[in-house]
Design a protein around this motif. Structure first.
Motif, PDB file in Angstrom:
ATOM      1  N   GLU A 545       0.836  -1.200   0.000  1.00  0.00           N
ATOM      2  CA  GLU A 545       0.000   0.000   0.000  1.00  0.00           C
ATOM      3  C   GLU A 545       0.874   1.255   0.000  1.00  0.00           C
ATOM      4  O   GLU A 545       0.601   2.221  -0.742  1.00  0.00           O
ATOM      5  N   ARG A 550      -1.922  -0.900  -4.740  1.00  0.00           N
ATOM      6  CA  ARG A 550      -3.142  -1.024  -3.956  1.00  0.00           C
ATOM      7  C   ARG A 550      -3.895  -2.331  -4.209  1.00  0.00           C
ATOM      8  O   ARG A 550      -4.410  -2.946  -3.275  1.00  0.00           O
ATOM      9  N   GLU A 551      -3.981  -2.754  -5.470  1.00  0.00           N
ATOM     10  CA  GLU A 551      -4.737  -3.974  -5.770  1.00  0.00           C
ATOM     11  C   GLU A 551      -4.117  -5.192  -5.095  1.00  0.00           C
ATOM     12  O   GLU A 551      -4.810  -6.028  -4.511  1.00  0.00           O
ATOM     13  N   ARG A 573      -7.317  -1.204   7.368  1.00  0.00           N
ATOM     14  CA  ARG A 573      -6.711  -0.776   6.111  1.00  0.00           C
ATOM     15  C   ARG A 573      -7.467  -1.367   4.920  1.00  0.00           C
ATOM     16  O   ARG A 573      -7.663  -0.705   3.900  1.00  0.00           O
ATOM     17  N   LEU A 577      -9.288   0.707   1.902  1.00  0.00           N
ATOM     18  CA  LEU A 577      -8.937   0.535   0.489  1.00  0.00           C
ATOM     19  C   LEU A 577     -10.152   0.135  -0.341  1.00  0.00           C
ATOM     20  O   LEU A 577     -10.338   0.616  -1.467  1.00  0.00           O
ATOM     21  N   GLU A 580     -12.336   3.184  -0.832  1.00  0.00           N
ATOM     22  CA  GLU A 580     -11.744   4.099  -1.805  1.00  0.00           C
ATOM     23  C   GLU A 580     -11.894   3.566  -3.225  1.00  0.00           C
ATOM     24  O   GLU A 580     -12.078   4.336  -4.177  1.00  0.00           O
ATOM     25  N   SER A 581     -11.831   2.238  -3.375  1.00  0.00           N
ATOM     26  CA  SER A 581     -11.997   1.634  -4.696  1.00  0.00           C
ATOM     27  C   SER A 581     -13.419   1.843  -5.212  1.00  0.00           C
ATOM     28  O   SER A 581     -13.636   2.072  -6.411  1.00  0.00           O
TER      29      SER A 581
END
Length: 584
Positions: A545, A550-551, A573, A577, A580-581
């Motif tokens: 991260e 990120r993926e 976390r 994430l 946010e995706s």
């Protein structure tokens, strides 16, 4: 504690297709489920096939029930075989074996507690002290000196059967568990079947340790000399998928067949697969080939699934150059050139193996670990003098006495014992190490670091250097000296790169220094070496991260939480994430 007297008798093989058993795998599974129903314990949740079919070699695992998971500490046990029936039976018996063993170890009623004098004064027939020295290959320490070093240690003792004369003898379980650890448990449809499995596992670990330590070049086996239909069919499955396969005779001078197997897929390595390096031991060389090949399939994840296996008897090579001594065998032989000790009767095979081990100037001891409710024959096998990778290679009885002291004593009792040992052995590096570890566990980082540095200055055995640097690195990390910790850990990894603990500490230190790319590298290596370490997956995800990946970070957080849902920062976390995706 009740003395269990083991009795062995004729046991003719009734199943010989891919392994030699006292009954068919279907009957084995049926008996296993019958025994489960007779207990009030939650041992087995389910058995399921896990390979993806590419190799067409079945791999099953047994999912632990609540009681088994609590006892063993793992969620599943894997099985192998050339047929679905045998692989399923193997997974069931592996679970029975482990549940029985850990239940035995954790039951205080199976042990007496005390030192040698305590047991001798009680009139017990105890294992002679010279055998303890043999077990760690110590030819210099006097056995009475070892007795003094062990004085006051509350060792666990239990009854074992010496197979050469079937006599019961009280052995210091704590001593041999420090050497064998989880190597040696076995289970079978009969005691004879369990005995054979236990002997073969210890012999396998022994030859593998020697070949690894000394890079012994062993004979390669001409695959065209293998004619057994089951073995030929397995080999053809590797060839059909263009997987490179090497088989070697790892038997050394034991007289008991061990086949080493090295396999890799040039099409998928290293992106989706690993180099698989393992071995199989049975009284019959052909069955050892089959065992080794099915073990490869068990570890490989079909060579296309990005799976990571946990190395045990043999190291996991990162590249082929690390195993040149295997690839470049001393000569090529036919499988028929390997001497067998097999027989149609398992009892006779046991006698043949006893004779082979006696030529190694040692004996075989077995502890009956059968669970009283599960009632599946289970044993723990000990062969004093057998080698194990990273253990019992140094030839030092005093060092093992110090190790036991560090495991069995606490607080001031441990400090006093280590000080008394130092008075006898003032230049023993391992005593400085254990003094350091004692100080570290008590929070005295300065004293701990001083002892670790002294240990390194006292010419430690090569195999112990990584342990010392690992603790030194932990000490420096806890002191906030991250750069110094990294330097110490580099030296430790130079001595043994396959240490997930050091990669973990190194990753943490790089993270603390905002060196996220380096942290990713070490956490990747940590999970490759120990794929069941949830915290290392979580740490890997955090650093991915930080580097913008990120993926993959999401994937690794999910792996971590799949293994351990309680890692709070990973959950937080991951949720962030994923949110946010969605918003992107």
């Amino acid at each position: 504690m009740t003395m269990k007297r083991l009795s062995l008798q004729s046991c003719r093989k009734k199943y010989t297709y891919d392994q030699d058993k006292a009954c068919s795998p279907t009957e084995t599974v049926h008996r296993f489920h019958q025994r489960l129903k007779a207990t009030k314990l939650d041992i087995l949740k389910e058995v399921k096939r896990i390979d993806n079919g590419r190799l067409d070699i079945p791999v099953y695992f047994s999912v632990c029930g609540t009681d088994a998971e609590k006892m063993i500490g793992n969620k599943k046990q894997m099985g192998k075989g050339s047929t679905p029936e045998q692989s399923r039976a193997s997974a069931c018996m592996e679970l029975g074996e482990r549940f029985s063993f850990f239940s035995f170890v954790q039951n205080a009623e199976n042990f007496l507690v005390g030192d040698y004098k305590t047991m001798e004064d009680a009139g017990h027939a105890v294992l002679p002290l010279p055998i303890l020295l043999k077990s760690v290959h110590d030819e210099t320490l006097d056995h009475e000196a070892l007795r003094e070093l062990l004085t006051g240690l509350p060792m666990l003792w239990t009854w074992a059967t010496r197979l050469s004369d079937m006599e019961s003898i009280l052995i210091p379980f704590s001593w041999f568990y420090a050497i064998n650890e989880f190597n040696g448990p076995s289970a079978g449809n009969t005691y004879e079947e369990a005995v054979m499995q236990g002997i073969c596992e210890i012999i396998e670990r022994h030859v593998c340790a020697i070949i690894t330590k000394d890079h012994v070049s062993t004979p390669s086996i001409d695959l065209d000399s293998i004619h057994d239909p089951v073995a030929v069919n397995l080999i053809e499955k590797f060839k059909a998928n263009n997987i490179e396969l090497r088989l070697n005779d790892f038997s050394l001078d034991t007289g008991i067949p061990t086949i080493g197997a090295l396999a890799w897929d040039p099409q998928t390595f290293p992106e989706k697969s690993e180099i698989v390096y393992t071995a199989g031991t049975t009284p019959d060389a052909t069955k050892a080939v089959i065992r080794a090949l099915t073990e490869v399939a068990q570890l490989a994840g079909d060579f296309n699934s990005n799976s990571n296996y946990v190395a045990s008897g043999l190291p996991k090579p990162l590249q082929l150059e690390e195993v040149e001594h295997v690839l470049k065998g001393s000569k090529q032989i036919d499988l028929a050139d390997i001497a067998d000790v097999d027989d149609s009767d398992m009892y006779q095979e046991i006698k043949n193996c006893i004779a082979a081990v006696r030529k190694m100037d040692t004996d075989i001891y077995v502890i009956d670990t059968t669970h009283p409710e599960l009632d599946i024959p289970a044993l723990y096998t000990i062969i004093p003098g057998a080698h194990f990778r990273e253990r019992a290679m140094g030839g030092n009885g005093a060092m093992f006495a110090a190790k036991l002291a560090s495991q069995l004593l606490e607080a001031q009792d441990l400090t006093d014992k280590l000080i008394s040992m130092e008075q006898v052995l003032p230049t023993a590096y391992y005593l400085k190490f254990y003094r350091g570890r004692d100080a570290y566990n008590n929070g005295d980082l300065i004293q701990a670091l001083d002892n670790f540095n002294q240990a390194l200055e006292l010419d430690p055995n090569e195999e112990d250097i990584p342990y010392i640097y690992s603790y030194k690195g932990s000490c420096l990390r806890d002191m906030g000296l991250y750069a110094e910790a990294i330097e110490a850990l580099r030296k430790g990894l130079a001595a043994d790169e396959e240490r997930p603990d050091m990669h973990n500490i190194m990753g943490v230190c790089h993270y603390k220094c905002d060196q996220y790319d380096q942290a990713v590298h070490h956490f990747r290596r940590a999970v490759a070496l120990n794929p069941v370490s949830a915290i290392d997956y979580a740490n890997l995800a955090l650093n991915l991260e930080k580097t913008g990946q990120r993926e993959e970070a999401i994937e690794q957080y999910q792996v971590a939480l799949g293994q351990d849902p309680s890692i709070e920062f990973a959950m937080q976390r991951l949720e962030k994430l994923l949110q946010e995706s969605k918003e992107a």
